[in-house]
Design an enzyme around this catalytic site. Structure first.
Site, short mmCIF file in Angstrom:
data_model
loop_
_atom_site.label_atom_id
_atom_site.label_comp_id
_atom_site.label_asym_id
_atom_site.label_seq_id
_atom_site.Cartn_x
_atom_site.Cartn_y
_atom_site.Cartn_z
N CYS A 46 67.03 17.21 20.00
CA CYS A 46 66.35 18.50 20.17
C CYS A 46 66.98 19.57 19.28
O CYS A 46 68.18 19.86 19.38
CB CYS A 46 66.42 18.91 21.64
SG CYS A 46 66.06 20.65 21.95
N CYS A 49 68.56 22.44 21.17
CA CYS A 49 69.83 22.04 21.77
C CYS A 49 70.95 22.06 20.72
O CYS A 49 72.08 22.49 21.01
CB CYS A 49 69.72 20.64 22.37
SG CYS A 49 68.42 20.45 23.61
N CYS A 393 55.74 22.93 10.66
CA CYS A 393 55.77 22.17 11.92
C CYS A 393 55.12 20.78 11.75
O CYS A 393 53.94 20.67 11.40
CB CYS A 393 55.04 22.96 13.00
SG CYS A 393 54.63 22.01 14.48
N CYS A 396 52.15 20.14 14.04
CA CYS A 396 50.95 20.85 13.57
C CYS A 396 50.26 20.06 12.46
O CYS A 396 49.03 19.97 12.41
CB CYS A 396 51.32 22.25 13.06
SG CYS A 396 52.18 23.29 14.27
#
Length: 494
Positions: A46, A49, A393, A396
């Site tokens: 992540c 994270c 992204c 996306c």
């Protein structure tokens, strides 16, 4: 030999971490050992994270001996993460004596975590026994809320302690059963006093505010109305508490650690003008320009050299409309006065971050930019499915061909628009909560103030079935009405 050395070094590094590593086998036993512990549930892949990790480590070191910080890798400890309802990363929770106490919704910077979690340690309200205790408590960088009571057994003190427990995340509380401690502050009966930080003392407002109401609801309202005062110090840590306001901010070299006098020189000039417009619903703040430079550049187009050492003035209202003062800030405050007069008279031009609207926008997916948002999305006669995306992204990019196919299949519909907007290059209206990409909203005809977040699947048929349920008018799919689509979709799946 080198490999063994590297492994040894890695082992030393892990051992040196002040963040506890917990798993399925020891989570309950370990957490129960601590009165208060902050736990991060994370996944190694992540990005958020990874960004949090160094801040979290630094905070753990600074809080060592006060509050413990721990982490759980959910990719290998799914039982624990599932038990606590973790469905996104990172998820942070506060545990007290082994029990899940509350979600952590504080800052993600090291200093912000430290400040927030220090309020979680020990009692929610500090007992004060003498004037020295009181003076030490209120002489703080943040505001202080102190309850003065005639008896430790009074019902009002009990209510105050309940309120302090409910609001300990956001504010500092103390109490005393000796009313004489408050005499020099004009306290003669049971009451609550909010002491503003000494660094923000000014002739333009009182340094303390009093209230005789101590219930949770009334005390919460009292603090909300008074804790910031006329012109607070806006920081990355408290900015969320100031959202939802019409807010003017003066950005300059704010430094309350090394240059209180110089910082208040400009703040007092802002406050002097602010008192003239105090009844008109605008809030005011000062902020360190360096801390918010990226935002100033991104949102207002103000670079590091703009304005020199003088304050830069911006306004952002609760609708998300933005304005910046073009005239140079003058020491007599007259330029700020003129700016505010024009703002309240509606004469200022809004500052909008927008790409240029495309000359040809006839494709199956309409391109929305800030400048044509009102025309395309807020058209009261049309339903709109709007995707907010970022060019970088990956999710996306994966969605793009499916979203285009959706637009092609619904191209015969005159009452629905399939649209997309680059949220990194255009201002996003505040009614749209865009925290990640892609984020998709359905905006119904006639209800443009009530966009609905789309939470369904991202296949073409998922979108079609959703739109069949929520669209204002029956949809047309190629030569079929959508009432025929479920059967067609089922056949396609076989």
């Amino acid at each position: 030999m080198f490999l063994l050395f590297a492994l040894a070094q890695q082992k030393v590094f892990v051992a040196a971490s002040d963040v506890l590593e917990l798993g399925d086998s020891d989570f309950d036993d370990m957490v129960a050992e601590y009165e208060t512990v902050l736990v991060e549930f994370f996944a190694p892949w992540c990005g958020h994270c990874q960004q949090l990790a160094p801040e979290y480590e630094t905070a753990a070191t600074k809080l060592k001996g006060t509050v413990s910080l721990a982490k759980v890798d959910c990719t290998v400890n799914s039982e624990t993460c599932g038990r606590f309802g973790v469905n996104g990363y990172p998820t942070l929770k506060i545990f007290r004596n082994g029990e899940d106490f509350a979600a952590y919704d504080g800052p993600r910077s090291a200093d912000g975590i430290v400040s927030y979690m220090k309020k979680q340690a020990g009692p929610s309200s500090v007992p004060l026994h003498n004037e020295r205790d009181l003076d030490a408590f209120v002489n703080h960088f943040e505001a202080s809320v102190v309850g003065f009571f005639s008896s430790a057994d009074s019902s009002q003190m009990a209510e105050f302690l309940k309120a302090s427990s409910a609001m300990r995340d956001s504010h500092r509380f103390a109490h005393t059963a000796d009313l004489s401690l408050g005499l020099k502050h004009g306290v003669e009966s049971d009451m609550v006093v909010l002491f503003r930080p000494p660094r923000l003392n000014s002739k333009f407002e009182d340094s303390l505010v009093k209230s005789e109401a101590v219930s949770i609801a009334s005390l919460r309202q009292f603090i909300r109305d008074n804790v910031f005062g006329l012109c607070p110090h806006l920081t990355a840590e408290n900015r969320e508490n100031m959202r939802g306001r019409d807010l003017l901010v003066a950005y300059y070299d704010v430094d309350y650690l090394r240059n209180i006098k110089g910082t208040n020189y400009w703040r007092n000039r802002v406050m002097k003008v602010a008192t003239q417009f105090q009844s008109q619903g605008l809030s005011y703040a000062v902020a360190n320009r360096a801390e918010f430079q990226e935002e100033l550049e991104e949102e207002f187009g103000l670079g590091p050299s703009d304005g020199g050492e003088l304050p830069l003035i911006t306004i952002r209202n609760r609708e998300g409309h933005k304005y910046s003062m073009q005239e140079e800030f003058t020491r007599d405050g007259k330029s700020l006065e003129r700016f505010l007069e024009d703002y309240f008279a509606g004469k200022l031009k809004r500052q909008v971050k927008s790409e240029a609207a495309p000359e040809n926008n006839d494709g199956p997916v309409k391109v929305v930019v800030a400048d044509n948002f009102e025309e395309l999305v807020n058209n009261p006669s049309k339903d709109v499915l709007l995707e907010f995306y970022a060019p970088w992204c990956g999710h996306c990019k994966s969605l793009e061909p499916k979203y285009t196919e959706l637009g092609e299949q619904l191209s015969a519909n005159t009452h629905i628009v399939i649209a997309k907007m680059d949220a990194t290059a255009n201002d996003v209206p505040p009614t749209y909560d865009v925290q990640g990409f892609p984020t998709i909203f359905f905006v119904p005809a006639g209800q443009k103030d009530q966009p609905r977040k789309y939470e369904g699947g991202r296949e073409v048929n998922d979108f079609l079935n959703y739109l069949k349920e929520v669209a204002t008018h029956p949809l047309i799919l190629a030569s079929l009405t959508l009432s025929e689509v479920p059967q067609t979709i089922d056949k396609c799946r076989k």
